[in-house]
Enzyme design. Structure first.
Site, PDB file in Angstrom:
ATOM      1  N   SER A 120       3.365   3.529  -9.838  1.00 19.86           N
ATOM      2  CA  SER A 120       4.401   4.840  -9.293  1.00 19.86           C
ATOM      3  C   SER A 120       3.695   6.037  -9.282  1.00 19.86           C
ATOM      4  O   SER A 120       3.483   6.881  -8.604  1.00 19.86           O
ATOM      5  CB  SER A 120       5.505   4.859 -10.169  1.00 19.86           C
ATOM      6  OG  SER A 120       6.406   3.578 -10.257  1.00 19.86           O
ATOM      7  N   HIS A 141       3.091   0.141  -3.391  1.00 23.92           N
ATOM      8  CA  HIS A 141       4.054   0.608  -4.238  1.00 23.92           C
ATOM      9  C   HIS A 141       5.245   0.190  -3.766  1.00 23.92           C
ATOM     10  O   HIS A 141       5.978   0.691  -2.438  1.00 23.92           O
ATOM     11  CB  HIS A 141       3.958   2.127  -4.229  1.00 23.92           C
ATOM     12  CG  HIS A 141       5.013   2.766  -5.007  1.00 23.92           C
ATOM     13  ND1 HIS A 141       5.570   3.816  -4.753  1.00 23.92           N
ATOM     14  CD2 HIS A 141       5.488   2.412  -6.406  1.00 23.92           C
ATOM     15  CE1 HIS A 141       6.420   4.266  -5.569  1.00 23.92           C
ATOM     16  NE2 HIS A 141       6.348   3.272  -6.737  1.00 23.92           N
ATOM     17  N   GLU A 153       4.926   1.368   0.224  1.00 24.48           N
ATOM     18  CA  GLU A 153       3.994   2.345   0.398  1.00 24.48           C
ATOM     19  C   GLU A 153       2.523   1.676   0.119  1.00 24.48           C
ATOM     20  O   GLU A 153       2.299   1.164  -0.883  1.00 24.48           O
ATOM     21  CB  GLU A 153       3.980   3.634  -0.607  1.00 24.48           C
ATOM     22  CG  GLU A 153       5.031   4.432  -0.371  1.00 24.48           C
ATOM     23  CD  GLU A 153       5.427   5.554  -1.270  1.00 24.48           C
ATOM     24  OE1 GLU A 153       6.241   6.454  -0.765  1.00 24.48           O
ATOM     25  OE2 GLU A 153       5.087   5.242  -2.390  1.00 24.48           O
ATOM     26  N   ASN A 191       8.343   9.424  -3.920  1.00 26.60           N
ATOM     27  CA  ASN A 191       8.508   9.942  -5.417  1.00 26.60           C
ATOM     28  C   ASN A 191       8.150  11.696  -5.289  1.00 26.60           C
ATOM     29  O   ASN A 191       8.401  12.437  -5.904  1.00 26.60           O
ATOM     30  CB  ASN A 191       7.874   9.098  -6.581  1.00 26.60           C
ATOM     31  CG  ASN A 191       8.724   8.041  -6.788  1.00 26.60           C
ATOM     32  OD1 ASN A 191       9.609   7.864  -6.401  1.00 26.60           O
ATOM     33  ND2 ASN A 191       7.760   7.132  -7.319  1.00 26.60           N
TER      34      ASN A 191
END
Ligand code: NAD
Length: 286
Positions: A120, A141, A153, A191
């Protein structure tokens, strides 16, 4: 770019078990690697349970479930990944163990196999640099819980080849995910946006002297969020969110990235959200 026939998933924790489940449900032969067979069996037990619930709800027939389970083999031996076209790593979020694993995967896997990390917050480029074939290393991801969250992702590291990136993209799509390509920057896309935004929300708790319930109500009713920020952080895990905030802050040095002190205190007190039974809210253990 050949189609992936066999996939390896290394680390069958919360994310790896979900990713392995997606793979077998998509009809792909899958080797799941854990540090002990007991942990592997525990992960398999979790996903047996998940598939059983899908059968109960009529979303999957029993035959398809049995076929999916039959496509999974468990191992503790990395050598068993030798025949995989793609290996997805989902071990602990620490750079050194990931770099060691990628160096070992390079020794075991075929030269044309694509190696993907589900990190992450770490740099995919730094993980890739532990190998001498960085061009075949990419990020994939997934979001938690992997079987339910639609996005993956697909992350291009500095030296990733187009071929490796497109193999990962095609595979993510084959798993039924919405895949987006991006470059290897801290937090990637979601994120990078969501972590500082959630931190802002949580700072407002003290600044505006509002309750967690009312903050959640405000963001649902005023911003159209499907879930309030406190409920969301409880679901993600307070410890996971603090760790991700610290990692982003370390890289970008923007104050909004740093975890709010209130969250750090909650983490230190063991108030981790849903998984510990208490975070901003209290949850029934049953
Ligand atoms: N949990 C999330 O919300 C989330 C979301 C997206 C991505 N990720 C990423 O996925 C990865 C795994 O996260 P998780 O939440 O599933 O963790 P987890 O702790 O649930 O699982 C990690 C698994 O890896 C195994 N493991 C630990 N150290 C190892 C090592 N040195 N070698 C081999 N196996 C090892 C453990 O036995 C464990 O089963 C991390 O990189 C994390 O950042 C997590």
């Amino acid at each position: 770019m050949a189609q992936v026939q066999k996939v390896g998933v290394v680390g069958l924790g919360a994310m790896g078990a979900g990713i392995a489940q997606l793979c077998v449900e998509a009809g792909v032969e899958t080797v799941g690697r854990e540090v002990s067979l007991e942990l592997g069996e525990r992960a398999k037990g979790r996903f047996d349970h998940f598939l059983a619930r899908k059968v109960e709800k009529g979303k999957l027939d029993a035959e398809a479930r049995d076929a999916a389970l039959g496509r999974l083999s468990l191992t503790t031996d990395l050598e068993q990944l030798a025949g995989c076209d793609l290996v997805i790593e989902a071990i602990v979020e620490e750079l050194e163990p990931k770099r060691e694993l990628f160096a070992a995967l390079e020794r075991v896997c075929r030269p044309d196999a694509v190696l993907a990390t589900n990190t992450s917050a770490l740099s995919v480029t730094e993980i890739a640099a532990a190998t001498s074939t960085s061009e075949r290393v990419v990020g994939m991801h997934f979001f938690n819980p992997a079987p339910l969250m639609p996005l993956v992702e697909i992350v291009r590291a500095e030296l990733s080849s187009d071929d490796a990136l497109e193999t990962a993209f095609a595979f993510g799509t084959r798993l039924g995910k919405t895949a987006v390509r991006c470059h290897d920057t801290p937090g990637f896309v979601v994120n990078r946006v969501l972590i500082p935004l959630l931190n802002d929300c949580l700072r407002v708790l003290d600044e505006a002297r509002i309750t967690a319930e009312d903050l959640d109500t405000a963001m649902r009713a005023g911003a159209g969020w499907p879930m309030g920020p406190c409920e969301l952080v409880d679901l993600v895990g307070i410890d996971v969110h603090v760790h991700a905030s610290e990692a982003l802050y370390e890289k970008l040095r923007e104050p909004r990235m740093a975890p709010p002190p209130r969250l750090v205190a909650m983490k230190n007190a063991g108030l981790l959200g849903r998984k510990s039974g208490r975070g901003f809210f209290i949850y029934d253990a049953s």
